[in-house]
Design an enzyme around this catalytic site. Sequence first.
Site, mmCIF file in Angstrom:
data_model
loop_
_atom_site.group_PDB
_atom_site.id
_atom_site.type_symbol
_atom_site.label_atom_id
_atom_site.label_comp_id
_atom_site.label_asym_id
_atom_site.label_seq_id
_atom_site.Cartn_x
_atom_site.Cartn_y
_atom_site.Cartn_z
ATOM 1 C CG HIS A 125 5.825 -8.536 -86.649
ATOM 2 N ND1 HIS A 125 5.271 -9.316 -85.652
ATOM 3 C CD2 HIS A 125 4.885 -7.594 -86.936
ATOM 4 C CE1 HIS A 125 4.052 -8.867 -85.344
ATOM 5 N NE2 HIS A 125 3.797 -7.828 -86.127
ATOM 6 C CG HIS B 224 3.969 -3.388 -84.825
ATOM 7 N ND1 HIS B 224 2.844 -3.342 -84.041
ATOM 8 C CD2 HIS B 224 3.822 -4.498 -85.589
ATOM 9 C CE1 HIS B 224 2.061 -4.375 -84.304
ATOM 10 N NE2 HIS B 224 2.631 -5.093 -85.255
ATOM 11 C CG HIS C 5 1.119 -6.157 -90.187
ATOM 12 N ND1 HIS C 5 2.109 -5.214 -89.987
ATOM 13 C CD2 HIS C 5 0.904 -6.734 -88.975
ATOM 14 C CE1 HIS C 5 2.459 -5.235 -88.716
ATOM 15 N NE2 HIS C 5 1.750 -6.145 -88.072
HETATM 16 O O1 2HA Z 1 -1.956 -9.894 -85.728
HETATM 17 O O2 2HA Z 1 0.863 -8.537 -86.058
HETATM 18 O O3 2HA Z 1 -0.112 -6.179 -85.408
HETATM 19 C C1 2HA Z 1 -0.800 -9.751 -84.986
HETATM 20 C C2 2HA Z 1 -0.110 -8.518 -85.342
HETATM 21 C C3 2HA Z 1 -0.658 -7.271 -84.820
HETATM 22 ZN ZN ZN Z 2 1.999 -6.785 -86.145
#
Ligand code: 2HA
Ligand code: ZN
Length: 270
Positions: free
Chosen positions: A141, A210, A139
């Site tokens: 950003h 997000h 994950h």
């Molecule tokens: O851990 O990115 O979604 C920090 C993040 C939460």
């Molecule tokens: Zn995040």
Amino acid sequence: MKNIMDAPFLTEMRRTTANMYRLGWDERNGGNISCLLQSEEVGRYIDIDSAVREIPIGFEAKELAGRIFIVTGTGRYFKNVQDDPENNLGIIRIAPDGRTARLLWGYKDGGKFTSELPAHLMSHMARLKVDPENRIIMHCHPTHTLAMNYVHELDERKFTHTLWEMCTECIVVFPDGVGVLPWMLCGTNSIGEATAEKMKEFRLVIWGMHGIYGAGKTMDETFGLIETVEKAAQIYMLTAHLPRINTIKDSELRELAEFFGVKYREDFLN
Ligand code: 2HA
Ligand code: ZN
């Protein structure tokens, strides 16, 4: 026992987090990675049957009982993983009840795994059913992908179609498309469940406004998926405000998918 600092899986986590940080995808404590490890491999470096401590995981992941993961720590900065893996990463083993994680190594200063562990473990469970070789959930950003979330409809057919049009390689790299979730509260079991539901169908899931989740067999595959989406989103953001004169046509996208022999979401084309 061999020195864990030489373990390829640890080196790979250190390199990948550093790389993602440099790309600007993981500011501050943004982002998290979990990698499913082979017990035999981990066993060469640490005792996989002795826990430093136990940490509740907040839901039941019985299907993963006994499985071992290396996971980034909550509140930790990707920026710091390279130089200080033992505080910023942890190796956990899911206890037989599926409700507890046994800490085998790491989180040395008392930390714990990412707050997004539910989304990670639920996504692992979903992807392992589709592909038993799946090992990575990632994950982050990524800047342009996130920017695109604000100016493009958050509809998975439309979003995927736009990305496919932005780079010739896209339909070949992610023929299964990109799943899209609306904005949701992060760090919860609900967003975990929604992500895992999408992961039944997609290796890539956008968390509206997000970030993105990626899944794959290897770190390279998973990183490459996100990297390709991010590149396409960058092209989109560089051109969205300009008159569009040329585009890759649907007939050409079909031609690409057929030439490279990938099973693509035909329903995502016009
Ligand atoms: O851990 O990115 O979604 C920090 C993040 C939460
Ligand atoms: Zn995040």
